[in-house]
Design an enzyme around this catalytic site. Structure first.
Site, PDB file in Angstrom:
ATOM      1  N   THR A  18       6.472  35.569  98.354  1.00 30.10           N
ATOM      2  CA  THR A  18       6.764  36.338  97.157  1.00 30.10           C
ATOM      3  C   THR A  18       6.887  37.826  97.470  1.00 30.10           C
ATOM      4  OG1 THR A  18       6.120  36.680  94.859  1.00 30.10           O
ATOM      5  CG2 THR A  18       4.352  36.702  96.499  1.00 30.10           C
ATOM      6  N   ALA A  19       7.621  38.543  96.606  1.00 30.52           N
ATOM      7  CA  ALA A  19       7.926  39.950  96.857  1.00 30.52           C
ATOM      8  C   ALA A  19       6.667  40.796  97.004  1.00 30.52           C
ATOM      9  CB  ALA A  19       8.790  40.494  95.725  1.00 30.52           C
TER      10      ALA A  19
ATOM     11  N   ASP B 258      20.537  32.286  93.222  1.00 29.54           N
ATOM     12  CA  ASP B 258      20.446  33.465  92.368  1.00 29.54           C
ATOM     13  C   ASP B 258      21.043  34.688  93.055  1.00 29.54           C
ATOM     14  OD1 ASP B 258      19.226  32.107  90.342  1.00 29.54           O
ATOM     15  OD2 ASP B 258      17.196  32.790  90.798  1.00 29.54           O
TER      16      ASP B 258
ATOM     17  N   GLY C 215      13.149  45.715  99.113  1.00 27.69           N
ATOM     18  CA  GLY C 215      12.145  45.568 100.167  1.00 27.69           C
ATOM     19  C   GLY C 215      12.481  44.501 101.184  1.00 27.69           C
TER      20      GLY C 215
ATOM     21  N   MET D 276       9.920  43.424  88.251  1.00 26.89           N
ATOM     22  CA  MET D 276      10.926  43.667  87.213  1.00 26.89           C
ATOM     23  C   MET D 276      10.432  44.668  86.176  1.00 26.89           C
ATOM     24  SD  MET D 276      12.120  39.663  86.781  1.00 26.89           S
ATOM     25  CE  MET D 276      10.411  39.063  86.799  1.00 26.89           C
TER      26      MET D 276
ATOM     27  N   LYS E 254      20.947  35.546  87.532  1.00 28.42           N
ATOM     28  CA  LYS E 254      20.631  36.246  86.284  1.00 28.42           C
ATOM     29  C   LYS E 254      20.235  37.671  86.623  1.00 28.42           C
ATOM     30  CE  LYS E 254      18.896  31.955  84.314  1.00 28.42           C
ATOM     31  NZ  LYS E 254      19.228  31.186  85.511  1.00 28.42           N
TER      32      LYS E 254
END
Length: 449
Positions: A308-309, A225, A389, A360, A247
């Protein structure tokens, strides 16, 4: 000359009783050697007559030299700790995946460099390699009766060591791995590949998991991605094919359906297919949808989670997601959802003393802020917008909920919105970067009220 010595049940001598001598003894005993230990005062040259090799680990250099000379005179291998000129052999840095052993040596010129290289190799070699080697040993003789050509046997092992067999051994499923060997033997070269879903983490290559790194080194083709950074892509095997199926909002270069079809088609060609996604593939990453398609097509798959973020970028920004004085829970929310999906339970999200991590969400920041305030969240609740980040160009903008729309405006992507009292700790706990632009932006936003 690098050699691997069989020391099982063979006598070796260690002169010295300090910490270094103890480490050498443990190393030798793991190899099955019969280790005899004597103190400095007990050493006699006759002790060298019936041993295979000797370790001199004393603090007396003259005694060490005497041991070295006596051993060389008897053609015995000798190692004098930290004195390479007196050694006829040296201990390498070892990566142990018994029965598979990797040894790294600088010939005594740069032992620290050898240890650094060992650490890098440790990261690349799965712990399952030892079990794979044992399984191969069991099958070798059986294979000779089925594949009479050396070339055929070599190609057989190349296929299984790089394919589904290796993945199943890594996962601890030896029964299924055994079946793969049998299927490959009955139908050589006709086995289906697999899809491995890998979380790349939030951007910093150092946050890629060890298992993720190992998989990237085994991949035949990688579908990645836009969120996957160049630093992560540098870790992919050099000869692997790389295909971008990224995407972006309002810019779908490859549809989800087409991505699914490409993954399945590559796996049906017998390839090891890696689907590389930013963050964790099962947290707002559509990983479940892609594996549903793989399962429907009968393609084997596995998942390598990523950081994960929400947990990573907040940590880099000095914002703990939970804190006894500020927040007793944290909720992950996506600001990008299907038009026909069920609306948020805003009254739940608006409760105080909890942290919201919104993925998002910058494009809908105005609506998010308005809805939270309307349903009871204090307009003065601290918020942060963290852009890019964990990367060198990370930006952190802080303010209050009533000004979320302005904080999120033109924020570089990808960005995470954090809502909650814990954001107040940013100025104290930020360690990765102190962004003066964010502080000045914070001041300008406050004046808007």
């Amino acid at each position: 000359m690098p050699l691997f010595a069989a020391l099982k049940d063979r006598p070796v001598l260690v002169v010295g009783t300090g910490e270094i001598a103890e480490r050498k003894m443990l190393f030798l005993r793991r190899a099955g050697a019969q280790v005899k230990v004597v103190e400095e005062a007990q050493f006699e040259e006759s002790l060298l007559d019936s041993i295979v090799l000797v370790i001199a680990a004393t603090t007396n250099r003259e005694l060490n030299r005497r041991i070295s000379d006596a051993a060389n005179a008897r053609f015995r291998l000798v190692n004098v700790v930290d004195d390479q000129p007196l050694c006829s052999f040296i201990f390498p840095s070892i990566v142990d995946r018994s029965p598979l052993i990797v040894a790294i040596s600088s010939g005594g010129t740069a032992p620290v460099l050898a240890r650094v290289l060992r650490e890098k190799i440790e990261a690349l070699l799965p712990t399952s390699l030892g079990r794979m080697a044992e399984k191969a040993s069991y099958w070798r003789n059986h294979l000779k009766t089925r594949l009479t050509s050396v070339t055929e046997r070599r190609r057989f092992w190349e296929r299984v060591f790089r394919g589904r067999f290796a993945s199943l051994m890594q996962a601890g499923n030896e029964t299924a791995a055994q079946q793969i060997l049998e299927d490959e033997l009955d139908n050589p070269g006709r086995s289906t590949g697999e899809i491995i879903l890998v979380g790349a983490g939030p951007g910093d290559p150092g946050l890629l998991t060890l298992r993720g790194l190992q998989v990237l080194q085994d991949a035949d083709v990688v579908f990645y991605d836009h969120l996957v950074t160049d630093g992560i892509r540098e870790l992919i095997r050099r000869d692997a094919e790389q295909i971008c199926v990224g995407k972006r909002a309002s810019e779908h270069s490859v549809s989800q359906h087409d991505t699914n079809e490409m993954l399945i088609a590559a796996a049906k060609e017998g390839k090891t297919v890696v689907r590389l996604k930013g963050g964790d593939p099962f947290i707002f990453g559509r990983g479940g949808e892609e594996l549903q398609a793989a399962a429907g097509a009968g393609i084997p798959f596995q998942v390598v989670p990523g950081i994960t973020a929400a947990s990573a970028v907040t940590a880099y920004a000095g914002i703990p997601l939970t804190h006894r004085d500020y927040a007793q829970s944290v909720t992950f929310v996506t600001g990008h959802y299907k038009a026909d999906s069920t609306p948020f339970d805003w009254s739940h999200l608006a409760q105080s003393r909890q942290t919201l991590a919104i993925y998002m969400g910058t494009m809908k920041a105005a609506d998010i802020g308005e809805q939270l305030i309307r349903h009871g969240r204090d307009a003065a609740t601290p918020v942060a917008v963290i852009s890019r980040g964990t990367r060198v160009d990370q930006q952190v903008k802080t303010g209050t909920l009533q000004h979320l729309e302005y904080l999120a405006k033109d924020a570089p992507m990808p960005a995470l919105i954090v809502v909650g009292e814990v954001v107040a700790l940013h100025q104290t706990l930020a360690w990765f970067q102190h962004t003066t632009d964010a502080e000045s932006f914070h001041s300008s936003v406050i004046t808007l009220s």
